[in-house]
Design a protein around this motif. Structure first.
Motif, PDB file in Angstrom:
ATOM      1  N   TYR A   8       0.828  -1.207   0.000  1.00 22.04           N
ATOM      2  CA  TYR A   8       0.000   0.000   0.000  1.00 22.04           C
ATOM      3  C   TYR A   8       0.864   1.259   0.000  1.00 22.04           C
ATOM      4  O   TYR A   8       0.544   2.253  -0.676  1.00 22.04           O
ATOM      5  N   ALA A  11       2.359   1.829  -3.461  1.00 26.37           N
ATOM      6  CA  ALA A  11       1.297   2.279  -4.382  1.00 26.37           C
ATOM      7  C   ALA A  11       0.972   3.750  -4.132  1.00 26.37           C
ATOM      8  O   ALA A  11       0.780   4.534  -5.077  1.00 26.37           O
ATOM      9  N   LEU A  12       0.914   4.142  -2.857  1.00 25.99           N
ATOM     10  CA  LEU A  12       0.635   5.544  -2.516  1.00 25.99           C
ATOM     11  C   LEU A  12       1.779   6.439  -2.971  1.00 25.99           C
ATOM     12  O   LEU A  12       1.544   7.550  -3.487  1.00 25.99           O
ATOM     13  N   THR A  15       1.486   7.027  -6.602  1.00 22.97           N
ATOM     14  CA  THR A  15       0.364   7.933  -6.870  1.00 22.97           C
ATOM     15  C   THR A  15       0.745   9.380  -6.574  1.00 22.97           C
ATOM     16  O   THR A  15       0.388  10.297  -7.326  1.00 22.97           O
ATOM     17  N   TRP A 237       5.237   1.251  -8.637  1.00 24.95           N
ATOM     18  CA  TRP A 237       3.940   0.659  -8.992  1.00 24.95           C
ATOM     19  C   TRP A 237       4.076  -0.842  -9.270  1.00 24.95           C
ATOM     20  O   TRP A 237       3.230  -1.635  -8.861  1.00 24.95           O
ATOM     21  N   ALA A 249      -4.131  -2.129  -5.640  1.00 30.34           N
ATOM     22  CA  ALA A 249      -3.257  -1.019  -6.022  1.00 30.34           C
ATOM     23  C   ALA A 249      -4.054   0.030  -6.798  1.00 30.34           C
ATOM     24  O   ALA A 249      -3.850   1.244  -6.627  1.00 30.34           O
ATOM     25  N   VAL A 252      -5.918   2.417  -4.549  1.00 29.93           N
ATOM     26  CA  VAL A 252      -5.032   3.464  -4.022  1.00 29.93           C
ATOM     27  C   VAL A 252      -4.841   4.558  -5.070  1.00 29.93           C
ATOM     28  O   VAL A 252      -4.820   5.750  -4.741  1.00 29.93           O
ATOM     29  N   TYR A 253      -4.741   4.161  -6.341  1.00 27.79           N
ATOM     30  CA  TYR A 253      -4.531   5.124  -7.423  1.00 27.79           C
ATOM     31  C   TYR A 253      -5.665   6.142  -7.515  1.00 27.79           C
ATOM     32  O   TYR A 253      -5.453   7.279  -7.935  1.00 27.79           O
ATOM     33  N   PHE A 255      -6.911   7.797  -5.322  1.00 26.18           N
ATOM     34  CA  PHE A 255      -6.651   8.956  -4.471  1.00 26.18           C
ATOM     35  C   PHE A 255      -5.882  10.044  -5.221  1.00 26.18           C
ATOM     36  O   PHE A 255      -5.598  11.102  -4.655  1.00 26.18           O
TER      37      PHE A 255
END
Length: 305
Positions: A8, A11-12, A15, A237, A249, A252-253, A255
């Motif tokens: 997570y 992934a954040l 992003t 990613w 994932a 999370v994207y 956001f």
């Protein structure tokens, strides 16, 4: 650190880096033309990825020669056009608008999958598409639904939607990557093809002017786009998908608009309007409705879907 939590987190991080791309697109749009910004971005990205791809190129080369048309097409859509359109959008629309419009790509993928692969359009997917379209109308009308009949898109909004269409096409056909080409080799090849295919537009843009203002802000923006958005974000990613899977994932994207809003207000002084909030809520909820796998409801810690 727990592998799932790390997934997570990566992934954040990806992003957050991608959100900065829209801020760069808006922040230096008047100082460097879009094709030039895109060209230098991907040239830097290619320089970063070559050390990782080089050991695999000998094994990849026979398949690359056989499938050069596919690689060229993916380079055109995913490298030459996608971010050129986003950077063009930055000349006439807010970075938050771009961040809300470009992620509509998953809905475009659903529609294109129906046309190309014959995948079914379920009521849930159709409902999600309808909600996303309402969100897009809210954004491009700037919240004034009374003028929908005479609505005119800002050029930047159309360029952003064109970028989303390119991302949808790229995502739709990336699953066709030939088995004989590694991920690193595929990325290096598409980066290289995209750069080559940009050369005619680059020459025309340079001849037409205006010239790029190579000041510290532009240099840092190009470096951020090339190293941060293209190389580091894609690396993060890939690691995130390996840890938590593409579905989680992808959530999370979504956001991305929130992160972009924070960065836009902080770095560019842009205002977040009610149209942004309502349009963004409709777009994100519509995308989730159309794409969210119901299996997520039963996902246990440590398990991916």
């Amino acid at each position: 650190m727990n592998t799932r939590f790390l997934g997570y987190l990566t992934a954040l991080a990806a992003t957050v880096l991608w959100a900065g791309n829209f801020v760069v697109a808006r922040g230096i749009a008047q100082e460097i033309p879009p094709v030039q910004l895109n060209f230098w971005r991907w040239l830097l990205a290619l320089a970063c990825i070559l050390p990782f791809a080089w050991p695999k190129l000998r094994a990849d080369w026979p398949a690359m020669k056989r499938h050069w048309r596919y690689l060229a097409a993916m380079g055109l859509v995913g490298v030459s056009l996608l971010n050129t359109f986003v950077y063009k959008a930055g000349q006439t629309t807010e970075s938050l608008n771009m961040a809300l419009l470009v992620p509509t790509a998953p809905v475009m993928i659903i529609l294109l999958s129906r046309i190309v692969y014959g995948e079914p359009l379920t009521p849930r997917r159709l409902g999600g598409v309808a909600i996303v379209l309402m969100g897009v109308l809210e954004l491009v009308s700037r919240g004034d639904w009374g003028h929908i009949a005479s609505l005119r898109f800002l050029p930047g909004d159309l360029w952003a939607l064109a970028g989303a269409a390119c991302f949808a096409l790229y995502s739709l056909f990336v699953r066709k990557r030939p088995a004989g080409i590694s991920v690193e080799g595929f990325n290096a090849a598409t980066f290289a093809w995209g750069l080559v295919l940009m050369l005619p537009a680059l020459a025309v843009e340079a001849a037409a002017g205006p010239a790029t203002s190579w000041n510290p802000r532009v240099l840092s923006g190009v470096a951020y786009a090339g190293i941060g958005c293209s190389f580091a974000a894609y690396t993060l990613w890939t690691k995130a998908i390996g840890s938590i899977g593409p579905v989680l994932a992808g959530i999370v994207y979504y956001f991305l608009p929130v992160v972009t809003a924070v960065e836009s207000v902080w770095l560019l002084g842009e205002a977040v309007t009610a149209a942004h909030v309502l349009g963004g809520a409709l777009i994100v909820s519509g995308i989730l409705l159309a794409t969210l796998d119901v299996r997520l409801l039963s996902v246990r810690p440590g398990k991916t879907v």
